[in-house]
Design a protein around this motif. Sequence first.
Motif, PDB file in Angstrom:
ATOM      1  N   UNK A   1      11.573   3.369  -6.089  1.00 57.57           N
ATOM      2  CA  UNK A   1      11.861   3.984  -4.797  1.00 57.57           C
ATOM      3  C   UNK A   1      10.205   4.114  -4.060  1.00 57.57           C
ATOM      4  N   UNK A   2      10.201   3.655  -2.775  1.00 56.17           N
ATOM      5  CA  UNK A   2       8.849   3.372  -2.314  1.00 56.17           C
ATOM      6  C   UNK A   2       8.968   4.275  -0.858  1.00 56.17           C
ATOM      7  N   UNK A   3       7.573   4.604  -0.669  1.00 56.55           N
ATOM      8  CA  UNK A   3       7.394   5.551   0.596  1.00 56.55           C
ATOM      9  C   UNK A   3       5.634   5.637   0.719  1.00 56.55           C
ATOM     10  N   UNK A   4       5.422   5.854   2.049  1.00 57.43           N
ATOM     11  CA  UNK A   4       3.973   6.085   2.234  1.00 57.43           C
ATOM     12  C   UNK A   4       3.710   7.707   2.071  1.00 57.43           C
ATOM     13  N   UNK A   5       4.972   8.415   1.710  1.00 57.01           N
ATOM     14  CA  UNK A   5       4.750   9.681   1.856  1.00 57.01           C
ATOM     15  C   UNK A   5       5.062  10.312   0.349  1.00 57.01           C
ATOM     16  N   UNK A   6       3.938  10.743  -0.129  1.00 57.17           N
ATOM     17  CA  UNK A   6       4.088  11.390  -1.523  1.00 57.17           C
ATOM     18  C   UNK A   6       5.142  12.522  -1.609  1.00 57.17           C
ATOM     19  N   UNK A   7       5.192  13.336  -0.443  1.00 57.06           N
ATOM     20  CA  UNK A   7       6.061  14.489  -0.517  1.00 57.06           C
ATOM     21  C   UNK A   7       7.505  14.085  -0.493  1.00 57.06           C
ATOM     22  N   UNK A   8       7.598  12.933   0.196  1.00 53.27           N
ATOM     23  CA  UNK A   8       9.068  12.587   0.177  1.00 53.27           C
ATOM     24  C   UNK A   8       9.389  12.084  -0.972  1.00 53.27           C
ATOM     25  N   UNK A   9       8.808  11.301  -1.905  1.00 59.06           N
ATOM     26  CA  UNK A   9       8.864  10.930  -3.313  1.00 59.06           C
ATOM     27  C   UNK A   9       9.078  11.831  -4.107  1.00 59.06           C
TER      28      UNK A   9
ATOM     29  N   UNK B   1       0.848  -1.193  -0.150  1.00 52.71           N
ATOM     30  CA  UNK B   1      -0.056  -0.022   0.048  1.00 52.71           C
ATOM     31  C   UNK B   1       0.832   1.384   0.142  1.00 52.71           C
ATOM     32  N   UNK B   2       1.993   1.134  -0.737  1.00 52.08           N
ATOM     33  CA  UNK B   2       2.735   2.409  -0.652  1.00 52.08           C
ATOM     34  C   UNK B   2       2.795   3.103  -2.034  1.00 52.08           C
ATOM     35  N   UNK B   3       3.479   4.118  -2.224  1.00 51.93           N
ATOM     36  CA  UNK B   3       3.633   5.073  -3.418  1.00 51.93           C
ATOM     37  C   UNK B   3       4.870   4.734  -3.948  1.00 51.93           C
ATOM     38  N   UNK B   4       4.875   4.861  -5.247  1.00 53.04           N
ATOM     39  CA  UNK B   4       6.268   4.501  -6.026  1.00 53.04           C
ATOM     40  C   UNK B   4       6.700   5.631  -6.952  1.00 53.04           C
ATOM     41  N   UNK B   5       8.044   5.606  -7.051  1.00 56.70           N
ATOM     42  CA  UNK B   5       8.514   6.591  -8.157  1.00 56.70           C
ATOM     43  C   UNK B   5       9.696   5.489  -8.973  1.00 56.70           C
ATOM     44  N   UNK B   6       9.767   5.645 -10.216  1.00 59.57           N
ATOM     45  CA  UNK B   6      10.757   4.660 -10.777  1.00 59.57           C
ATOM     46  C   UNK B   6      11.759   5.600 -11.694  1.00 59.57           C
ATOM     47  N   UNK B   7      13.031   5.579 -11.376  1.00 56.43           N
ATOM     48  CA  UNK B   7      14.231   6.076 -11.937  1.00 56.43           C
ATOM     49  C   UNK B   7      14.867   5.267 -12.863  1.00 56.43           C
ATOM     50  N   UNK B   8      15.571   5.693 -13.960  1.00 58.83           N
ATOM     51  CA  UNK B   8      16.198   4.937 -14.944  1.00 58.83           C
ATOM     52  C   UNK B   8      17.538   5.724 -15.445  1.00 58.83           C
TER      53      UNK B   8
ATOM     54  N   UNK C   1      12.538  13.039  -3.649  1.00 57.16           N
ATOM     55  CA  UNK C   1      13.551  12.405  -4.411  1.00 57.16           C
ATOM     56  C   UNK C   1      13.449  12.479  -5.765  1.00 57.16           C
ATOM     57  N   UNK C   2      12.257  12.773  -6.325  1.00 59.51           N
ATOM     58  CA  UNK C   2      12.305  13.017  -8.001  1.00 59.51           C
ATOM     59  C   UNK C   2      12.963  14.087  -8.180  1.00 59.51           C
ATOM     60  N   UNK C   3      12.568  15.193  -7.764  1.00 61.40           N
ATOM     61  CA  UNK C   3      13.401  16.522  -7.808  1.00 61.40           C
ATOM     62  C   UNK C   3      15.014  16.418  -7.857  1.00 61.40           C
ATOM     63  N   UNK C   4      15.501  15.759  -6.662  1.00 59.18           N
ATOM     64  CA  UNK C   4      16.864  15.304  -6.754  1.00 59.18           C
ATOM     65  C   UNK C   4      17.510  14.517  -7.762  1.00 59.18           C
ATOM     66  N   UNK C   5      16.663  13.495  -8.168  1.00 57.59           N
ATOM     67  CA  UNK C   5      17.061  12.522  -9.059  1.00 57.59           C
ATOM     68  C   UNK C   5      17.199  13.523 -10.596  1.00 57.59           C
ATOM     69  N   UNK C   6      16.384  14.213 -10.760  1.00 57.14           N
ATOM     70  CA  UNK C   6      16.251  15.014 -12.098  1.00 57.14           C
ATOM     71  C   UNK C   6      17.477  15.982 -12.013  1.00 57.14           C
ATOM     72  N   UNK C   7      17.651  16.539 -10.901  1.00 58.34           N
ATOM     73  CA  UNK C   7      18.960  17.505 -10.910  1.00 58.34           C
ATOM     74  C   UNK C   7      20.252  16.469 -11.236  1.00 58.34           C
TER      75      UNK C   7
END
Length: 167
Positions: A146-154, A128-135, A157-163
């Motif tokens: 990457x999984x978390x219960x927090x969409x804000x945290x994900x 029951x988590x949220x997920x981001x996928x980075x490649x 993480x997405x912003x840092x990955x894009x940077x």
Amino acid sequence: DANLRGDLFQVCDDKIRDLRVRWNAHSVHVRGQSWRTGLAEIAAPSTDEGWLFTMDPMTFVSDNPNAGHDNNLRPNDVDLLIQFFRRFGNFGKRWVISIFCFELRRGPRLNRYQLFLDEMERFRLALGLHKETHEVSYGNPHVASVFSSSTELLDRIREEWQTLHNV
């Protein structure tokens, strides 16, 4: 480094020695065993604390579920991880799981890339988590789910990955 604590699993003797030297003065326990046998020894922190659970298997394979303690990830390993995280009940708002899998080849007979994505979605749904996928690709895709219960945290993480990815 002083704020880090947790467990590192490694089965290669040379790497175990190097890791023990590196983390000797810290609260990081280097365990000379497979993560598959060591999961039961991991204690999760309080749900109020931050926790990063990360792993980096070499690739995802669907064959030979009895292959032992190699460096690949399989569907039965995903089952082990689901059981492990379910035992904690509530998932902390500052907890993150990262599974970074290398060499996810795509082919007409075997598409490890899609198998990995499908299993990561099964993992997400089971917990029951949220997920981001980075490649990132250097020939074959290397993919992080990457999984978390927090969409804000994900989102962060997405912003840092894009940077990092755009550097």
